[in-house]
Design a protein around this motif. Structure first.
Motif, PDB file in Angstrom:
ATOM      1  N   GLY A 143       0.815  -1.202   0.000  1.00 51.29           N
ATOM      2  CA  GLY A 143       0.000   0.000   0.000  1.00 51.29           C
ATOM      3  C   GLY A 143       0.847   1.250   0.000  1.00 51.29           C
ATOM      4  N   ALA A 144       0.280   2.334   0.517  1.00 50.21           N
ATOM      5  CA  ALA A 144       0.972   3.630   0.520  1.00 50.21           C
ATOM      6  C   ALA A 144       2.153   3.657   1.477  1.00 50.21           C
ATOM      7  N   THR A 145       2.142   2.776   2.486  1.00 49.74           N
ATOM      8  CA  THR A 145       3.204   2.815   3.493  1.00 49.74           C
ATOM      9  C   THR A 145       4.151   1.623   3.425  1.00 49.74           C
ATOM     10  N   GLY A 146       4.078   0.860   2.360  1.00 50.03           N
ATOM     11  CA  GLY A 146       5.026  -0.238   2.248  1.00 50.03           C
ATOM     12  C   GLY A 146       4.610  -1.266   1.222  1.00 50.03           C
ATOM     13  N   THR A 147       5.607  -2.007   0.743  1.00 49.65           N
ATOM     14  CA  THR A 147       5.399  -3.070  -0.240  1.00 49.65           C
ATOM     15  C   THR A 147       5.754  -4.409   0.384  1.00 49.65           C
ATOM     16  N   ASN A 148       4.971  -5.415   0.084  1.00 44.28           N
ATOM     17  CA  ASN A 148       5.196  -6.755   0.637  1.00 44.28           C
ATOM     18  C   ASN A 148       5.278  -6.726   2.166  1.00 44.28           C
ATOM     19  N   VAL A 149       4.326  -6.017   2.754  1.00 36.98           N
ATOM     20  CA  VAL A 149       4.258  -5.882   4.211  1.00 36.98           C
ATOM     21  C   VAL A 149       3.771  -7.196   4.823  1.00 36.98           C
ATOM     22  N   LYS A 150       4.429  -7.598   5.903  1.00 39.22           N
ATOM     23  CA  LYS A 150       4.019  -8.785   6.638  1.00 39.22           C
ATOM     24  C   LYS A 150       3.930  -8.461   8.123  1.00 39.22           C
ATOM     25  N   TRP A 151       3.284  -9.349   8.865  1.00 42.23           N
ATOM     26  CA  TRP A 151       3.176  -9.161  10.306  1.00 42.23           C
ATOM     27  C   TRP A 151       3.792 -10.335  11.039  1.00 42.23           C
ATOM     28  N   ASN A 152       4.486 -10.028  12.114  1.00 39.54           N
ATOM     29  CA  ASN A 152       5.090 -11.049  12.947  1.00 39.54           C
ATOM     30  C   ASN A 152       4.055 -11.612  13.916  1.00 39.54           C
ATOM     31  N   LYS A 153       4.365 -12.743  14.503  1.00 41.65           N
ATOM     32  CA  LYS A 153       3.429 -13.399  15.428  1.00 41.65           C
ATOM     33  C   LYS A 153       3.099 -12.517  16.626  1.00 41.65           C
ATOM     34  N   ASP A 154       4.019 -11.592  16.972  1.00 35.41           N
ATOM     35  CA  ASP A 154       3.781 -10.730  18.141  1.00 35.41           C
ATOM     36  C   ASP A 154       2.958  -9.494  17.825  1.00 35.41           C
ATOM     37  N   GLY A 155       2.539  -9.349  16.558  1.00 28.68           N
ATOM     38  CA  GLY A 155       1.701  -8.215  16.168  1.00 28.68           C
ATOM     39  C   GLY A 155       2.460  -7.046  15.586  1.00 28.68           C
ATOM     40  N   THR A 156       3.786  -7.100  15.599  1.00 26.78           N
ATOM     41  CA  THR A 156       4.582  -6.030  15.003  1.00 26.78           C
ATOM     42  C   THR A 156       4.634  -6.205  13.492  1.00 26.78           C
ATOM     43  N   VAL A 157       4.916  -5.108  12.816  1.00 26.07           N
ATOM     44  CA  VAL A 157       4.930  -5.116  11.358  1.00 26.07           C
ATOM     45  C   VAL A 157       6.351  -5.295  10.833  1.00 26.07           C
ATOM     46  N   SER A 158       6.450  -5.881   9.662  1.00 25.04           N
ATOM     47  CA  SER A 158       7.747  -6.064   9.015  1.00 25.04           C
ATOM     48  C   SER A 158       7.686  -5.413   7.631  1.00 25.04           C
ATOM     49  N   LYS A 159       8.375  -4.289   7.494  1.00 20.17           N
ATOM     50  CA  LYS A 159       8.455  -3.601   6.209  1.00 20.17           C
ATOM     51  C   LYS A 159       9.684  -2.708   6.199  1.00 20.17           C
ATOM     52  N   THR A 160      10.004  -2.173   5.049  1.00 21.84           N
ATOM     53  CA  THR A 160      11.234  -1.387   4.892  1.00 21.84           C
ATOM     54  C   THR A 160      10.913   0.102   4.861  1.00 21.84           C
ATOM     55  N   PRO A 161      11.506   0.874   5.780  1.00 22.93           N
ATOM     56  CA  PRO A 161      11.285   2.329   5.742  1.00 22.93           C
ATOM     57  C   PRO A 161      12.163   2.975   4.674  1.00 22.93           C
ATOM     58  N   GLU A 162      11.895   4.223   4.357  1.00 24.76           N
ATOM     59  CA  GLU A 162      12.726   4.942   3.402  1.00 24.76           C
ATOM     60  C   GLU A 162      13.018   6.342   3.907  1.00 24.76           C
ATOM     61  N   LYS A 163      14.106   6.882   3.420  1.00 27.27           N
ATOM     62  CA  LYS A 163      14.479   8.250   3.798  1.00 27.27           C
ATOM     63  C   LYS A 163      13.656   9.248   3.000  1.00 27.27           C
ATOM     64  N   ASN A 164      13.041  10.178   3.692  1.00 30.55           N
ATOM     65  CA  ASN A 164      12.262  11.233   3.041  1.00 30.55           C
ATOM     66  C   ASN A 164      12.930  12.585   3.284  1.00 30.55           C
ATOM     67  N   ILE A 165      13.279  13.264   2.222  1.00 29.83           N
ATOM     68  CA  ILE A 165      13.906  14.575   2.338  1.00 29.83           C
ATOM     69  C   ILE A 165      12.818  15.643   2.350  1.00 29.83           C
ATOM     70  N   VAL A 166      12.668  16.310   3.468  1.00 33.00           N
ATOM     71  CA  VAL A 166      11.664  17.377   3.599  1.00 33.00           C
ATOM     72  C   VAL A 166      12.168  18.631   2.908  1.00 33.00           C
ATOM     73  N   LYS A 167      13.446  18.915   3.104  1.00 33.69           N
ATOM     74  CA  LYS A 167      14.062  20.082   2.486  1.00 33.69           C
ATOM     75  C   LYS A 167      15.528  19.769   2.179  1.00 33.69           C
ATOM     76  N   ALA A 168      15.913  19.976   0.935  1.00 32.17           N
ATOM     77  CA  ALA A 168      17.302  19.740   0.556  1.00 32.17           C
ATOM     78  C   ALA A 168      18.199  20.847   1.114  1.00 32.17           C
ATOM     79  N   ALA A 169      19.486  20.553   1.179  1.00 32.15           N
ATOM     80  CA  ALA A 169      20.438  21.565   1.658  1.00 32.15           C
ATOM     81  C   ALA A 169      20.478  22.739   0.695  1.00 32.15           C
ATOM     82  N   THR A 170      20.633  23.942   1.259  1.00 30.78           N
ATOM     83  CA  THR A 170      20.740  25.144   0.441  1.00 30.78           C
ATOM     84  C   THR A 170      21.928  25.957   0.909  1.00 30.78           C
ATOM     85  N   ASN A 171      22.398  26.850   0.086  1.00 27.72           N
ATOM     86  CA  ASN A 171      23.479  27.753   0.482  1.00 27.72           C
ATOM     87  C   ASN A 171      22.878  28.968   1.143  1.00 27.72           C
ATOM     88  N   ALA A 172      23.182  29.164   2.420  1.00 28.49           N
ATOM     89  CA  ALA A 172      22.618  30.303   3.142  1.00 28.49           C
ATOM     90  C   ALA A 172      23.722  31.247   3.557  1.00 28.49           C
TER      91      ALA A 172
END
Length: 387
Positions: free
Chosen positions: A358-387
């Motif tokens: 879905g929107a928050t992960g691909t091939n998402v699975k759940w462990n027996k303890d109820g936790t989720v198993s998926k891969t996070p990704e880095k999201n750049i909110v703002k790139a570096a700028t010259n100030a």
């Protein structure tokens, strides 16, 4: 909130409205009923509203496509204002209305309260955003779509080792906050003593004056911020002329929405601002990009965040599990009890063959303890700028 108490409450309500039988109490009419509790008012309202919006949008789409074999789904969230004392009444009201399955609560402390009643009354829930380590309990039907706090720290450490091993690492965390300290502790646990010796750490309790922490971290060019948006924004403003302009500020899901903090101009910060999460609000392609487009068209961007995306995915994951169970011949109908649904969904979510994308992960699975198993990704909110 024992089952017997709820039965008495149902009977009392039936008598009060002149119903001759209490059997109607708990009925969900001809629709599958998903309930939730979350902050629709108060300081955490933006999170709750996002969850309500995301879940409602998924429900609308599923119903427009014919529901579950012709039967609609319905969703209702009651306001808990991020106050756990409001949860018992919310849970009771939802159960009396016929809640069969739930998204639990939006935030951790109320969700822990919700979990107690859900376990006693055998209600399965899949929370989109309550990240506490004590929330999941797969044996009794408490599941997460989000990462636990320690899991975020572990994933962040893995990212740093793979992508910032040549950087001078610094960490700023809030020592009296379970979320922040939990991530910090898990992050540091991934490093050897020799590696830890090269990581500078600074902690705080009050988020007003960061001069001391800035002095400790000013020579770092990769600063890990496992904190929420408000202290992060204040730190970055106070540090922008003291920390190297090519430094990277890197956080976890608590930084989601940092660019929307009132009075904070993120473009005035020269450094890169990024975070590790299971959702990218700037996505333009794939299922995340599709969600962003549809959510923005319907609700605007004020509450566009991972909470809404995760709730959207929760509903679709529940739908997929319910359909898989029904297709397998299990008793899945609008009259199926919450307790029966709990058993069915525990089995579906923990079977090896069940995956979700879905929107928050691909091939998402759940462990027996109820936790989720998926891969996070880095999201750049703002790139570096010259100030």
């Amino acid at each position: 909130m024992k089952k017997n108490f709820l039965k008495v409450a149902c009977a009392a309500m039936a008598l009060a409205v002149g119903v001759t039988s209490a059997a109607a109490c708990g009925s969900s009419e001809e629709a599958y009923f998903i309930g939730a509790s979350g902050p629709l008012t108060g300081g955490a309202a933006s999170y709750g509203i996002a969850v309500q919006n995301g879940a409602s949008m998924a429900i609308e789409e599923i119903n427009a496509a014919g529901g579950l074999d012709g039967v609609n789904l319905k969703f209702e969230m009651l306001d808990d204002a991020h106050d756990s004392t409001k949860v018992p009444n919310n849970f009771s009201n939802l159960l009396e209305k016929g809640m069969q399955v739930s998204l639990g609560c939006v935030t951790t402390v109320p969700c822990l309260e919700f979990k107690n009643y859900a376990r006693e009354n055998e209600v399965f829930f899949l929370t989109p955003s309550a990240t506490g380590t004590d929330v999941p309990d797969g044996e009794h039907g408490a599941f997460q779509m989000c990462f636990t706090d320690p899991a975020q720290g572990t994933k962040a450490a893995e990212y740093v080792k793979a992508n910032a091993s040549d950087k001078k690492i610094g960490v700023l965390y809030k020592s009296d906050d379970d979320y922040s300290k939990g991530i910090h502790d898990a992050f540091m646990a991934e490093f050897t003593d020799a590696e830890k010796a090269n990581i500078k750490t600074a902690s705080f309790i009050e988020s007003t004056d960061f001069s001391s922490q800035i002095a400790q971290l000013k020579d770092c060019n990769f600063i890990f911020l496992p904190v929420y948006t408000e202290p992060a924004s204040k730190f970055m403003v106070q540090a922008k002329d003291k920390v190297a302009t090519d430094a990277i500020y890197f956080g976890c899901d608590g930084l989601d929405g940092v660019d929307k903090v009132e009075g904070f101009d993120i473009n005035s910060i020269p450094q890169e601002v990024s975070y590790l999460s299971h959702f990218n609000a700037n996505a333009t392609t794939g299922k995340a990009g599709e969600f962003v487009r549809k959510y923005t068209e319907k609700y605007g961007t004020d509450t566009l965040n991972q909470f809404g995306a995760s709730a959207y995915d929760c509903v679709y994951a529940l739908f997929d599990a319910m359909k898989a169970a029904k297709d397998a011949g299990k008793n899945v109908s609008p009259s199926t009890s919450a307790a029966d649904f709990c058993k069915i969904l525990i089995e579906e979510f923990t079977t090896d063959g069940f995956t979700f994308s879905g929107a928050t992960g691909t091939n998402v699975k759940w462990n027996k303890d109820g936790t989720v198993s998926k891969t996070p990704e880095k999201n750049i909110v703002k790139a570096a700028t010259n100030a």
